[in-house]
Design an enzyme around this catalytic site. Sequence first.
Site, PDB file in Angstrom:
ATOM      1  CE1 TYR A  57      -9.086   2.231   7.178  1.00 43.61           C
ATOM      2  CE2 TYR A  57      -8.213   3.467   9.041  1.00 43.61           C
ATOM      3  CZ  TYR A  57      -8.089   3.019   7.739  1.00 43.61           C
ATOM      4  OH  TYR A  57      -6.975   3.351   7.009  1.00 43.61           O
ATOM      5  CE  LYS A  58      -7.442  -1.210   5.614  1.00 43.32           C
ATOM      6  NZ  LYS A  58      -8.129  -0.393   4.593  1.00 43.32           N
ATOM      7  CG  PHE A  68      -2.019   1.002   1.171  1.00 49.11           C
ATOM      8  CD1 PHE A  68      -3.149   0.737   0.421  1.00 49.11           C
ATOM      9  CD2 PHE A  68      -1.926   2.215   1.829  1.00 49.11           C
ATOM     10  CE1 PHE A  68      -4.181   1.655   0.338  1.00 49.11           C
ATOM     11  CE2 PHE A  68      -2.942   3.145   1.747  1.00 49.11           C
ATOM     12  CZ  PHE A  68      -4.083   2.866   1.002  1.00 49.11           C
ATOM     13  CG  ASP A  81       0.402  -1.993   7.166  1.00 47.03           C
ATOM     14  OD1 ASP A  81      -0.596  -2.304   7.851  1.00 47.03           O
ATOM     15  OD2 ASP A  81       0.416  -0.996   6.422  1.00 47.03           O
ATOM     16  NE  ARG A 115      -9.757  -3.391  -2.405  1.00 51.55           N
ATOM     17  CZ  ARG A 115      -9.157  -2.772  -1.385  1.00 51.55           C
ATOM     18  NH1 ARG A 115      -8.001  -3.219  -0.935  1.00 51.55           N
ATOM     19  NH2 ARG A 115      -9.705  -1.722  -0.812  1.00 51.55           N
TER      20      ARG A 115
END
Length: 426
Positions: free
Chosen positions: A238-239, A132, A213, A386
């Site tokens: 938050y995922k 990312f 990560d 996704r």
Amino acid sequence: MDADADFELGADYASERDERDPLADLADRFYDPDDEWYMDGNSLGLLSEDAEDALDRAVSEWREMAIRGWTDVDPPWFYYGEQLGDRLAPLVGADESEVVVANSTSVNIHTLVGTFYDRTEGTKIVVDELDFPTDHYAVRAQLRQRGVDPDEALTVVESRDGRTIETEDVIDALDDDTAMVFLPSVLYRSGQLLDVEAITEAAHDRDILAGFDLAHSVGVVPHDLSAIGVDFAVWCSYKYLNAGPGAIAGLYVHEDHFGAKPNLAGWWGHEKETQFEMNQTYTPAPDAGAYQIGTIPILSAAPLAGSLDVFEETSIEAVREKSLQLTEYLVFLVDERLPDCEIGTPRDPEQRGGHVAVEHPEAYRVGEALKERGVVVDFRPPNVVRICPSPLYTGYEDVWEVVEQLKRVVENREYEEFAERGSGVT
């Protein structure tokens, strides 16, 4: 995978699987937008009643207790980051003292990479080309601050197929001048789950630090960070943790590294016992708490307290089992129903995170057409839709219906009604 992975076609089969799902009742605790199939939990998890109640409770504490909330509520705000870290520790396989809730993911990358880089003798940092972007931004910035040219010091492991990273290629990239390896646990585009244990072991055999990560794996994949010996890790909340947009992040530091002074020192990382003595000399907390920087934002952290209530009614292993079943079912349906699409995610469950990359040449416009049909997914360049059946609130029938909608979009070329991708947020 067990024998239950022998899937069948049809909505009736999907409904029957939902009836046998031991986690199905947890979905009732989440707010699911009306008339939508939500398949974007790998970007932002849904709000649960538990998270909402925890936020309301924090607001009430502020209203009723004011400054006394730091000491007189349960748990006291003063220890909120540590207390939430204790509750997160089982999800990442760590001792309570090794985990704390603090800062944002990018800030945590800066402070941990910078601190540990300065404690090594090597100059190179191993990353991969499918990371990312923020990970590379932060690592490059830390190298520049030390007068090191990132183009020379970054060893970027390349993908062989544009989708995945081979463990052996990571290991081959390690040399005598490598200071650390810093990689994602799950690649954000393809959903590949990297072999954290093998990479850590190979790094340590060469006296190289290993950091990860976990943004796309925490809350959906079990980890065993402490036993494996991972040196440090960061993640967002938050995922799959469903703690809300911009929720406070988390970090892990192995106990072998306790006592180091973080490069980004702040008052909230001071040892708690003497913090209010207001000494001008910084004394770091004796554990992972030292990597806190600013005062914990209570209203940003409170929803995480509620979301963890949901996890504590099951186990991360049960969540992982359902996630694997749902993604396997999704792959099966795409194979059977969508000849114009390809799966860009590893089919081996041991190499798959919580989402599936469905590839199509018109992926951006396919995604837009799906949204028009009430299917919430996201697009990642160049050709990936996704799809994330987040296991706490998604069922087999949801997956069946989403693939049916995708089939109609592709077969009827409905995506042609939408404009090509332009600039801006996607």
